[in-house]
Motif scaffolding. Structure first.
Motif, mmCIF file in Angstrom:
data_model
loop_
_atom_site.group_PDB
_atom_site.id
_atom_site.type_symbol
_atom_site.label_atom_id
_atom_site.label_comp_id
_atom_site.label_asym_id
_atom_site.label_seq_id
_atom_site.Cartn_x
_atom_site.Cartn_y
_atom_site.Cartn_z
ATOM 1 N N UNK A 72 38.193 47.612 34.215
ATOM 2 C CA UNK A 72 38.536 46.302 33.689
ATOM 3 C C UNK A 72 38.934 45.348 34.800
ATOM 4 N N UNK A 73 39.635 45.868 35.801
ATOM 5 C CA UNK A 73 40.040 45.027 36.929
ATOM 6 C C UNK A 73 38.828 44.439 37.645
ATOM 7 N N UNK A 74 37.793 45.249 37.840
ATOM 8 C CA UNK A 74 36.582 44.750 38.496
ATOM 9 C C UNK A 74 35.833 43.765 37.603
ATOM 10 N N UNK A 75 35.841 44.014 36.306
ATOM 11 C CA UNK A 75 35.218 43.036 35.399
ATOM 12 C C UNK A 75 35.900 41.686 35.519
ATOM 13 N N UNK A 76 37.221 41.693 35.512
ATOM 14 C CA UNK A 76 37.970 40.441 35.617
ATOM 15 C C UNK A 76 37.690 39.758 36.950
ATOM 16 N N UNK A 77 37.653 40.549 38.016
ATOM 17 C CA UNK A 77 37.446 39.993 39.351
ATOM 18 C C UNK A 77 36.092 39.303 39.442
ATOM 19 N N UNK A 78 35.068 39.951 38.918
ATOM 20 C CA UNK A 78 33.719 39.395 39.020
ATOM 21 C C UNK A 78 33.471 38.264 38.030
ATOM 22 N N UNK A 79 34.315 38.129 37.021
ATOM 23 C CA UNK A 79 34.135 37.052 36.048
ATOM 24 C C UNK A 79 34.562 35.695 36.592
ATOM 25 N N UNK A 80 35.328 35.692 37.686
ATOM 26 C CA UNK A 80 35.817 34.443 38.253
ATOM 27 C C UNK A 80 37.056 33.903 37.579
ATOM 28 N N UNK A 81 37.646 34.672 36.671
ATOM 29 C CA UNK A 81 38.824 34.189 35.955
ATOM 30 C C UNK A 81 40.122 34.487 36.687
ATOM 31 N N UNK A 82 40.074 35.361 37.673
ATOM 32 C CA UNK A 82 41.300 35.727 38.400
ATOM 33 C C UNK A 82 41.783 34.554 39.240
ATOM 34 N N UNK A 83 43.093 34.444 39.381
ATOM 35 C CA UNK A 83 43.722 33.423 40.218
ATOM 36 C C UNK A 83 44.626 34.121 41.226
ATOM 37 N N UNK A 84 44.502 33.755 42.475
ATOM 38 C CA UNK A 84 45.379 34.335 43.491
ATOM 39 C C UNK A 84 45.142 35.823 43.650
ATOM 40 N N UNK A 85 46.238 36.555 43.923
ATOM 41 C CA UNK A 85 46.145 37.960 44.278
ATOM 42 C C UNK A 85 46.243 38.877 43.066
ATOM 43 N N UNK A 86 45.554 40.010 43.169
ATOM 44 C CA UNK A 86 45.613 41.064 42.157
ATOM 45 C C UNK A 86 45.978 42.377 42.827
#
Length: 324
Positions: free
Chosen positions: A306-320
């Protein structure tokens, strides 16, 4: 038994598996580390998809922070019980424990938490070499940074402001624009509705910027060239949208005798003395509160898909980060 994320084939996030693994004792010049937090970086997806080569099966991740549990012969710069952080080691950071080479380990000041370290070691050292090694920036210079609300972007813009360097940042949404401004961007361009090159020329009185920092790659390459001033430098330090296209040398001449570089963090921290210098400057700013490290997304390692899905979706902001 320790737990780790591994992958046996290249592909989508679903190729990653959460498994039990045996962790042995470290050999010469090695250590065993117990992770407290692990970094989640866009470069991790490059290994998973095969853009970056990895011998399969393989672990995942190159950034973590934790405590040294055992040391092998020949290790002198860390000892059992030390708090450490690292980036750029062999794949395998997505794990509760691991054996790894001791060389990449950096002593972690007591004032900096493990989560913060995992969120900033790669991003902070990347910002460090971009601002302190790539080009001789001086107070009053204006540069362009793509993905200004990303993990590197939020550190870069704060650090640039400390140096007196003005940042024009590109982002995809108004929400990200507000975050970029709050972290030091002098000007923000929402590229989904504005022409980036035209806005850069407008902001700079037609001159363009001496340096463009581009972590996006394929989709922004031509625009980045169009934003540069005469004899400007394009720093391609990432390929989030795909590899940069082949470079036409004559095009560089026609557009103003431009320069292009494709640097890698590994070559700026390979020398232990230089790595220590950059890390000390970064840690000093963070300890003093001059640079804020904000963790906007956190996961358990078992949620790597799920973390990689979120990362590749472009929805992440700043650091994870992954918290253990």
């Amino acid at each position: 038994m320790a737990q780790a994320v591994r992958f046996y084939e290249h592909g989508a996030p679903e190729v990653m598996r959460w498994e039990s693994v045996e962790v042995g004792e470290p050999g010469p010049h090695g250590v065993r580390i117990r992770h407290e937090a692990v970094g989640l970086n866009f470069a991790d997806t490059y290994f998973r998809t095969g853009l970056y080569p990895a011998e399969l099966p393989a672990g995942m991740g190159v950034e973590g922070a934790g405590v040294v549990e055992a040391v092998g012969t020949g290790v002198t710069h860390v000892q059992v019980g030390d708090r450490v952080t690292y980036t750029g080691s062999p794949l395998g950071a997505y794990s509760t424990e691991r054996v790894m080479p001791a060389a990449p380990l950096i002593a972690l000041p007591s004032a900096i938490g493990f989560d913060t370290a995992a969120a900033m070691t790669m991003r902070g050292l990347t910002s460090a070499y971009l601002l302190r090694r790539i080009a001789p920036l001086k107070a009053g210079d204006t540069v362009l940074l793509h993905a200004a609300a990303g993990g590197v972007g939020l550190i870069f813009t704060q650090w640039a402001k400390l140096l007196g360097v003005n940042v024009i940042g590109t982002v995809s949404t108004d929400e990200k624009a507000a975050i970029a401004r709050a972290h030091g961007c002098e000007h923000v361009i929402v590229y989904t509705r504005e022409n980036v090159a035209e806005r850069v020329r407008e902001i700079t009185g037609g001159a363009g910027v001496p340096v463009v920092y581009d972590s996006i790659g394929q989709s922004t390459f031509e625009t980045s060239l169009d934003c540069l001033s005469r004899r400007g430098l394009l720093v391609c330090f990432g390929t989030a949208s795909g590899p940069i296209p082949p470079i036409n040398a004559m095009q560089l001449a026609v557009k103003g005798s431009l320069f292009v570089t494709r640097p890698a963090l590994a070559d700026y921290i390979a020398d232990p003395a230089e790595r220590a210098e950059l890390a000390d400057e970064l840690f000093g700013h963070v300890e003093a509160g001059r640079i804020r490290i904000e963790i906007n997304q956190s996961y358990g390692l078992e949620d790597a898909v799920q973390a990689h899905r979120d990362l590749e979706s472009g929805t992440s902001i700043g650091s994870s980060v992954f918290r253990l």
